[in-house]
Design an enzyme around this catalytic site. Sequence first.
Site, PDB file in Angstrom:
ATOM      1  N   ASP A 208       2.564 -21.584  14.806  1.00  0.00           N
ATOM      2  CA  ASP A 208       3.689 -20.643  14.893  1.00  0.00           C
ATOM      3  C   ASP A 208       4.859 -21.289  15.650  1.00  0.00           C
ATOM      4  O   ASP A 208       6.001 -21.263  15.186  1.00  0.00           O
ATOM      5  CB  ASP A 208       3.207 -19.372  15.617  1.00  0.00           C
ATOM      6  CG  ASP A 208       4.317 -18.383  15.875  1.00  0.00           C
ATOM      7  OD1 ASP A 208       4.643 -17.616  14.960  1.00  0.00           O
ATOM      8  OD2 ASP A 208       4.870 -18.387  16.997  1.00  0.00           O
TER       9      ASP A 208
ATOM     10  N   GLU B 109      17.829 -14.707  12.213  1.00  0.00           N
ATOM     11  CA  GLU B 109      17.710 -14.657  13.681  1.00  0.00           C
ATOM     12  C   GLU B 109      16.302 -14.267  14.129  1.00  0.00           C
ATOM     13  O   GLU B 109      15.777 -14.780  15.123  1.00  0.00           O
ATOM     14  CB  GLU B 109      18.729 -13.630  14.221  1.00  0.00           C
ATOM     15  CG  GLU B 109      18.813 -13.543  15.715  1.00  0.00           C
ATOM     16  CD  GLU B 109      19.278 -14.845  16.358  1.00  0.00           C
ATOM     17  OE1 GLU B 109      20.436 -15.209  16.189  1.00  0.00           O
ATOM     18  OE2 GLU B 109      18.444 -15.503  17.019  1.00  0.00           O
TER      19      GLU B 109
ATOM     20  N   GLY C 109      -3.972  -6.626  22.783  1.00  0.00           N
ATOM     21  CA  GLY C 109      -3.162  -6.648  21.561  1.00  0.00           C
ATOM     22  C   GLY C 109      -2.129  -7.758  21.528  1.00  0.00           C
ATOM     23  O   GLY C 109      -1.281  -7.794  20.644  1.00  0.00           O
TER      24      GLY C 109
ATOM     25  N   GLU D  46      -3.943 -11.970  17.988  1.00  0.00           N
ATOM     26  CA  GLU D  46      -4.517 -11.399  16.775  1.00  0.00           C
ATOM     27  C   GLU D  46      -6.010 -11.720  16.722  1.00  0.00           C
ATOM     28  O   GLU D  46      -6.496 -12.606  17.431  1.00  0.00           O
ATOM     29  CB  GLU D  46      -3.811 -11.987  15.559  1.00  0.00           C
ATOM     30  CG  GLU D  46      -2.370 -11.519  15.495  1.00  0.00           C
ATOM     31  CD  GLU D  46      -1.659 -12.007  14.257  1.00  0.00           C
ATOM     32  OE1 GLU D  46      -2.323 -12.180  13.230  1.00  0.00           O
ATOM     33  OE2 GLU D  46      -0.453 -12.223  14.336  1.00  0.00           O
TER      34      GLU D  46
ATOM     35  N   VAL E 105      12.946 -16.778  14.839  1.00  0.00           N
ATOM     36  CA  VAL E 105      12.669 -17.569  16.046  1.00  0.00           C
ATOM     37  C   VAL E 105      12.884 -16.720  17.292  1.00  0.00           C
ATOM     38  O   VAL E 105      13.984 -16.207  17.519  1.00  0.00           O
ATOM     39  CB  VAL E 105      13.598 -18.810  16.126  1.00  0.00           C
ATOM     40  CG1 VAL E 105      13.213 -19.669  17.317  1.00  0.00           C
ATOM     41  CG2 VAL E 105      13.535 -19.621  14.846  1.00  0.00           C
TER      42      VAL E 105
ATOM     43  N   ARG F 168       0.845  -1.205   0.000  1.00  0.00           N
ATOM     44  CA  ARG F 168       0.000   0.000   0.000  1.00  0.00           C
ATOM     45  C   ARG F 168       0.878   1.252   0.000  1.00  0.00           C
ATOM     46  O   ARG F 168       1.287   1.737   1.057  1.00  0.00           O
ATOM     47  CB  ARG F 168      -0.921  -0.017   1.223  1.00  0.00           C
ATOM     48  CG  ARG F 168      -2.087  -1.000   1.052  1.00  0.00           C
ATOM     49  CD  ARG F 168      -2.946  -1.029   2.288  1.00  0.00           C
ATOM     50  NE  ARG F 168      -2.219  -1.573   3.414  1.00  0.00           N
ATOM     51  CZ  ARG F 168      -2.362  -1.166   4.674  1.00  0.00           C
ATOM     52  NH1 ARG F 168      -3.174  -0.199   4.958  1.00  0.00           N
ATOM     53  NH2 ARG F 168      -1.668  -1.733   5.638  1.00  0.00           N
TER      54      ARG F 168
ATOM     55  N   LYS G 137       8.819 -22.588  14.354  1.00  0.00           N
ATOM     56  CA  LYS G 137      10.053 -22.231  15.061  1.00  0.00           C
ATOM     57  C   LYS G 137      10.772 -23.500  15.538  1.00  0.00           C
ATOM     58  O   LYS G 137      12.007 -23.576  15.493  1.00  0.00           O
ATOM     59  CB  LYS G 137       9.721 -21.311  16.240  1.00  0.00           C
ATOM     60  CG  LYS G 137       9.187 -19.952  15.786  1.00  0.00           C
ATOM     61  CD  LYS G 137       8.518 -19.208  16.926  1.00  0.00           C
ATOM     62  CE  LYS G 137       8.005 -17.843  16.485  1.00  0.00           C
ATOM     63  NZ  LYS G 137       7.102 -17.215  17.474  1.00  0.00           N
TER      64      LYS G 137
ATOM     65  N   GLY H 165       7.036  -8.491  18.504  1.00  0.00           N
ATOM     66  CA  GLY H 165       6.932  -7.027  18.565  1.00  0.00           C
ATOM     67  C   GLY H 165       7.884  -6.372  17.579  1.00  0.00           C
ATOM     68  O   GLY H 165       8.938  -6.927  17.239  1.00  0.00           O
TER      69      GLY H 165
ATOM     70  N   GLY I  58      11.935 -13.723  18.313  1.00  0.00           N
ATOM     71  CA  GLY I  58      12.123 -12.273  18.234  1.00  0.00           C
ATOM     72  C   GLY I  58      13.524 -11.799  18.533  1.00  0.00           C
ATOM     73  O   GLY I  58      14.479 -12.145  17.836  1.00  0.00           O
TER      74      GLY I  58
HETATM   75  N1  HSE Z   1       2.669 -14.494  17.240  1.00  0.00           N
HETATM   76  C1  HSE Z   1       3.973 -14.782  17.723  1.00  0.00           C
HETATM   77  C2  HSE Z   1       3.955 -14.891  19.230  1.00  0.00           C
HETATM   78  C3  HSE Z   1       5.005 -13.756  17.368  1.00  0.00           C
HETATM   79  O1  HSE Z   1       2.922 -14.700  19.860  1.00  0.00           O
HETATM   80  O2  HSE Z   1       4.991 -15.180  19.794  1.00  0.00           O
HETATM   81  C4  HSE Z   1       5.577 -13.949  16.027  1.00  0.00           C
HETATM   82  O3  HSE Z   1       6.141 -15.216  15.873  1.00  0.00           O
END
Ligand code: HSE
Length: 434
Positions: free
Chosen positions: A203, A131, A189, A192, A134, A49, A207, A306, A136
């Site tokens: 998810d 990096e 928040g 999702e 996995v 966008r 990882k 984040g 963050g």
């Molecule tokens: N949605 C994931 C979590 C973050 O809650 O850890 C991105 O992998």
Amino acid sequence: MMRTRPLKVALLGCGVVGSEVARIMTTHADDLTARIGAPVELAGVAVRRPSKVREGIDPALITTDATALLKRGDIDVVVEVIGGIEPARTLITTAFENGASVVSANKALLAQDGAALHAAAERHGLDLYYEAAVAGAIPLVRPMRESLAGDKINRVMGIVNGTTNFILDKMDSTGAGYQEALDEATALGYAEADPTADVEGYDAAAKAAILAGIAFHTRVRLDDVYREGMTEVSASDFASAKRMGCTIKLLAILERAADGESVTARVHPAMIPLTHPLASVREAYNAVFVEAEAAGRLMFYGPGAGGSPTASAVLGDLVAVCRNKLAEATGPGESAYTQLPVSPMGEVVTRYHISLDVADKPGVLAQVATTFAEHGVSIDTVRQQGRPDGAGSEASLVVVTHRAPDAALTGTVEALRKLDTVRGVASIMRVEGE
Ligand code: HSE
């Protein structure tokens, strides 16, 4: 000597993570230049966008044509923070074909097609760093790929999903049920609107696949990872866990078999003792516990998601990849030389906590115990509690087993379900970390 021609970076995606990467590249430009040994310049930002206002990014850099950006011939490094399989896979391949190394935060793609992407990077003499894919901000991929490259990792156990850890932590600390805790996570928040990928363990499984491949120097794909979500975990499971001095976490567990000939990779909720370091990981934090032969036990802890934490991991990779470019070298590629197969879940050996609703009459306990014995599952403890609402006709029976293969436990539960005296199997949970 400082090189003056800047290294040019193409950013694919400018959402929560991408915009933070761009911001740090601008605000920390001098430090990045000093650390890399050459200036690093944002050469283009591919977005879906273009009309969206992006503070701090020169509008002239914005394009919707990612392929043209990659093909213009002067891009040194591509940062992919789009996520998902396509168009990310095609764009990363195009980046390699056009001489750019890649930094990616894309766990789904790496878990599914990591081998092909690594092969493409190697063919072109380029880097693929990830990096941020996995946990963050937590330095984990590079410590495992590089710092522990001389050691032998036997086991990895981690909380690699922040959303589910937040929900489970709320359930533990407030006694809330799953739905109530999920609603709070959504309102704050942490979850999702569609939380499926997190709460069903997809998810974490992606990882887990990436970490297992690195830990055991073999190929582990998403489909190889056994996965159970945490939507069935109840307040009464937490009450049971508390009675045992445990809490419940959604864990990714990667193990080398005792004979060293295979590995297992799984994601599921499990009880762990409150004394285990992972039990104290609260809220949306991630932590990964690594057991290596020479190093012993290591724990990596921090924010697993984040914009800003994930951007930190991306920037760290960007600096490393730029340094490699200047040195006309590459960092470590895929290491899959052991070719260890991934065993099915049935071969995993662990302990179990089984909660049954049974008829409260003579001989029931003996019948249940016999069923466990017939399947080779040894009982550690049994706790029976009459149910006030059952007027003495029904009881709740909690059995905790010694270590047994998962297939034996599955057989036991199937047989228990067929007993007339077993009214229902209320929950089955593995017990880990003891
Ligand atoms: N949605 C994931 C979590 C973050 O809650 O850890 C991105 O992998």
